[in-house]
Design an enzyme around this catalytic site. Structure first.
Site, mmCIF file in Angstrom:
data_model
loop_
_atom_site.group_PDB
_atom_site.id
_atom_site.type_symbol
_atom_site.label_atom_id
_atom_site.label_comp_id
_atom_site.label_asym_id
_atom_site.label_seq_id
_atom_site.Cartn_x
_atom_site.Cartn_y
_atom_site.Cartn_z
ATOM 1 N N CYS A 54 0.833 -1.210 0.000
ATOM 2 C CA CYS A 54 0.000 0.000 0.000
ATOM 3 C C CYS A 54 0.870 1.264 0.000
ATOM 4 C CB CYS A 54 -0.935 -0.007 1.202
ATOM 5 S SG CYS A 54 -2.081 1.383 1.208
ATOM 6 N N CYS A 58 0.301 4.957 6.992
ATOM 7 C CA CYS A 58 -0.350 4.710 8.287
ATOM 8 C C CYS A 58 0.647 4.003 9.215
ATOM 9 C CB CYS A 58 -1.607 3.868 8.100
ATOM 10 S SG CYS A 58 -2.659 4.495 6.766
ATOM 11 N N CYS A 61 0.417 0.242 10.278
ATOM 12 C CA CYS A 61 -0.092 -0.780 9.351
ATOM 13 C C CYS A 61 0.983 -1.698 8.758
ATOM 14 C CB CYS A 61 -0.874 -0.121 8.228
ATOM 15 S SG CYS A 61 -1.713 -1.374 7.210
ATOM 16 N N CYS A 98 -16.510 -9.361 5.607
ATOM 17 C CA CYS A 98 -15.889 -8.080 5.272
ATOM 18 C C CYS A 98 -14.616 -8.294 4.458
ATOM 19 C CB CYS A 98 -15.574 -7.313 6.557
ATOM 20 S SG CYS A 98 -14.809 -5.719 6.238
ATOM 21 N N CYS A 130 -19.649 -6.530 3.622
ATOM 22 C CA CYS A 130 -18.978 -5.277 3.980
ATOM 23 C C CYS A 130 -17.667 -5.211 3.208
ATOM 24 C CB CYS A 130 -18.708 -5.302 5.497
ATOM 25 S SG CYS A 130 -17.712 -3.934 6.101
ATOM 26 N N CYS A 190 -19.538 1.697 8.912
ATOM 27 C CA CYS A 190 -18.756 1.067 9.974
ATOM 28 C C CYS A 190 -17.515 1.926 10.139
ATOM 29 C CB CYS A 190 -18.388 -0.363 9.563
ATOM 30 S SG CYS A 190 -17.225 -1.149 10.695
ATOM 31 N N ARG A 262 -17.848 -2.860 18.136
ATOM 32 C CA ARG A 262 -17.093 -4.081 17.841
ATOM 33 C C ARG A 262 -15.761 -4.146 18.585
ATOM 34 N NH1 ARG A 262 -18.716 -5.959 13.320
ATOM 35 N NH2 ARG A 262 -18.385 -4.089 12.122
HETATM 36 N N1 SAM Z 1 -6.794 0.396 3.146
HETATM 37 C C1 SAM Z 1 -8.075 0.608 3.672
HETATM 38 C C2 SAM Z 1 -8.121 1.714 4.685
HETATM 39 O O1 SAM Z 1 -7.075 2.097 5.216
HETATM 40 O O2 SAM Z 1 -9.220 2.222 4.924
HETATM 41 C C3 SAM Z 1 -8.692 -0.637 4.276
HETATM 42 C C4 SAM Z 1 -7.873 -1.601 5.076
HETATM 43 S S1 SAM Z 1 -7.138 -0.980 6.598
HETATM 44 C C5 SAM Z 1 -6.026 -2.253 7.009
HETATM 45 C C6 SAM Z 1 -8.496 -1.059 7.759
HETATM 46 C C7 SAM Z 1 -8.247 -0.650 9.180
HETATM 47 O O3 SAM Z 1 -7.522 -1.647 9.870
HETATM 48 C C8 SAM Z 1 -7.439 0.599 9.443
HETATM 49 O O4 SAM Z 1 -8.173 1.780 9.274
HETATM 50 C C9 SAM Z 1 -7.054 0.415 10.901
HETATM 51 O O5 SAM Z 1 -8.035 1.009 11.736
HETATM 52 C C10 SAM Z 1 -7.048 -1.108 11.080
HETATM 53 N N2 SAM Z 1 -5.677 -1.594 11.350
HETATM 54 C C11 SAM Z 1 -4.687 -1.742 10.452
HETATM 55 N N3 SAM Z 1 -3.552 -2.169 11.044
HETATM 56 C C12 SAM Z 1 -3.833 -2.302 12.357
HETATM 57 C C13 SAM Z 1 -3.071 -2.695 13.499
HETATM 58 N N4 SAM Z 1 -1.778 -3.009 13.382
HETATM 59 N N5 SAM Z 1 -3.666 -2.733 14.707
HETATM 60 C C14 SAM Z 1 -4.983 -2.397 14.822
HETATM 61 N N6 SAM Z 1 -5.752 -2.001 13.778
HETATM 62 C C15 SAM Z 1 -5.190 -1.949 12.562
HETATM 63 C C1 DTB Z 2 -11.298 -2.698 11.733
HETATM 64 O O1 DTB Z 2 -11.622 -1.699 12.398
HETATM 65 N N1 DTB Z 2 -10.448 -3.621 12.131
HETATM 66 C C2 DTB Z 2 -10.245 -4.622 11.113
HETATM 67 C C3 DTB Z 2 -11.277 -4.197 10.035
HETATM 68 N N2 DTB Z 2 -11.791 -2.966 10.540
HETATM 69 C C4 DTB Z 2 -10.871 -4.060 8.631
HETATM 70 C C5 DTB Z 2 -8.841 -4.704 10.643
HETATM 71 C C6 DTB Z 2 -7.857 -4.990 11.762
HETATM 72 C C7 DTB Z 2 -6.533 -5.205 11.126
HETATM 73 C C8 DTB Z 2 -5.480 -5.621 12.114
HETATM 74 C C9 DTB Z 2 -4.162 -5.791 11.471
HETATM 75 C C10 DTB Z 2 -4.108 -6.866 10.439
HETATM 76 O O2 DTB Z 2 -4.589 -8.005 10.672
HETATM 77 O O3 DTB Z 2 -3.506 -6.631 9.366
HETATM 78 FE FE1 SF4 Z 3 -2.899 1.174 3.336
HETATM 79 FE FE2 SF4 Z 3 -2.796 0.028 5.726
HETATM 80 FE FE3 SF4 Z 3 -3.202 2.636 5.554
HETATM 81 FE FE4 SF4 Z 3 -5.166 0.934 4.733
HETATM 82 S S1 SF4 Z 3 -4.371 1.194 6.822
HETATM 83 S S2 SF4 Z 3 -4.427 2.770 3.680
HETATM 84 S S3 SF4 Z 3 -3.870 -0.733 3.942
HETATM 85 S S4 SF4 Z 3 -1.341 1.537 4.903
#
Ligand code: SAM
Ligand code: DTB
Ligand code: SF4
Length: 331
Positions: A54, A58, A61, A98, A130, A190, A262
């Protein structure tokens, strides 16, 4: 005064959030009982349909291309594979499926058409479908709605003030704009956040304030505990305290009494007793299945045992519509 309010002041939220913990839990649990069936927990399953690589930054992430986290990049999955996974989740008791993609935003290309096809397929299986695909235009949100999308996940993650410390490649207002586009298309929202990003209590209250003062409360609010990932800037952040999680969930429940709150990422680090406290405080939804998007989650078997122990049952799919039809139209 109605319990469903969109005009909360920060002062009121501070008073709720800072109440003595047991008082806070009691108040949240009481409101939860008034508005919801507290024996029911919605079971949702996540699938990463496009993983890693990506462009965004973030800081939490594992899928951001710029951090070395060991996540393998995977192109968009095939529809057949996705539907097979959804069927497995349905058989295991999930009622919401989802699909997540590591995209900054949706682009109008063949991959989006393929996602629309997946949405149709999962919807036809009788599950609430979702997606979480990054930013959306109004037109893209409408296309997803037409394909049968039930909910769109797009998190604010933290407060407006703290946002710039966590993400610089897009703004808080970009996020709010997508949420507005989702609403306009008639798809349920959501939207929640993460605790453990190095934010203050004031930031946590600020995020809840933004959510609870949207024109309509999100139908679901995920509260994630940071899963600290090696290679990301937040790798060494301390583990989230369970009491902070409980306080956050209880406050969300009081501010948004009818919303599905959730208990999201972070459950592998929580005991059953700790999760029970979160349900007591008003959480009524979880992600099930041994993987979230890229990180581990408790297995279906472990969660089944927990449900049995606590006397919880999975919520049926499309309950809102079914209740509406029964009460209003007599079907
Ligand atoms: N790329 C899209 C976005 O950012 O909206 C969708 C996927 S993104 C991985 C969805 C959500 O996962 C993020 O907004 C964040 O709240 C959650 N998330 C990602 N990495 C995480 C982590 N290491 N711990 C907890 N939540 C995480
Ligand atoms: C949300 O709030 N938590 C989920 C879902 N929406 C998409 C994602 C959590 C991701 C945790 C890190 C991972 O497994 O990559
Ligand atoms: Fe990309 Fe992760 Fe940020 Fe979603 S949360 S935009 S997958 S870097």
């Amino acid at each position: 005064m109605s319990d469903i309010r969109n005009n909360w002041s920060l002062g009121e939220i501070r008073e709720i959030y800072n109440a003595p913990l047991l008082e806070l839990i009691y108040k949240a649990a009481s409101l939860h009982r008034q508005h919801n069936d507290t024996a029911e927990v919605q079971v949702c399953t996540l699938l990463s349909i496009k993983t890693g690589g990506c462009s965004e930054d973030c800081a939490y992430c594992p899928q951001a291309a710029r951090y070395n986290t060991g996540v393998d990049v995977q192109a968009l999955m095939k529809k057949e594979e996705v539907l097979a996974y959804a069927q497995k989740a349905k058989d295991a008791g999930s009622t919401r499926f989802c699909m997540g993609a590591a995209w900054r935003e949706v682009r109008d290309n063949r991959d989006f058409d393929r996602v629309l096809d997946m949405v149709k397929g999962v919807n036809e299986m009788g599950m609430e479908v979702c997606c979480t695909l990054g930013m959306l235009t109004e037109d893209q949100a409408q296309k997803l709605a037409d394909a049968g999308l039930y909910a769109y996940n797009h998190n604010l993650d933290t407060s407006k003030e703290h946002y710039g410390e966590i993400i610089t490649t897009r703004t808080y207002d970009d996020r709010l704009k997508t949420l507005d586009n989702v609403r306009k298309a008639g798809v349920t929202v959501c939207c929640g956040g993460i605790i453990g990003l190095g934010e203050t209590h004031e930031d946590r209250m600020g995020m809840l304030h933004t959510l609870a003062t949207l024109p309509e409360h999100p139908e679901s609010v995920p509260i994630n505990a940071l899963v600290a990932i090696k290679g990301t800037p937040l790798a060494d952040n301390p583990k989230v305290d369970i009491w902070d999680m409980v306080r956050m969930i209880a406050t969300a429940r009081i501010l948004m009494p009818k919303t599905m709150v959730r208990l999201s990422a972070g459950r592998t680090d929580m005991s059953v007793s700790e999760q029970a406290l979160c349900f007591m405080a008003g959480a009524n939804s979880i992600f099930a299945g041994d993987k979230l998007l890229t990180t581990p989650n408790p297995s279906f078997e472990e969660d089944n045992l927990m449900f049995q122990l606590l006397g919880l049952k999975p919520r049926m799919a499309f309950k809102e519509e079914k209740t509406y039809l029964r009460e209003m139209v007599g079907i």
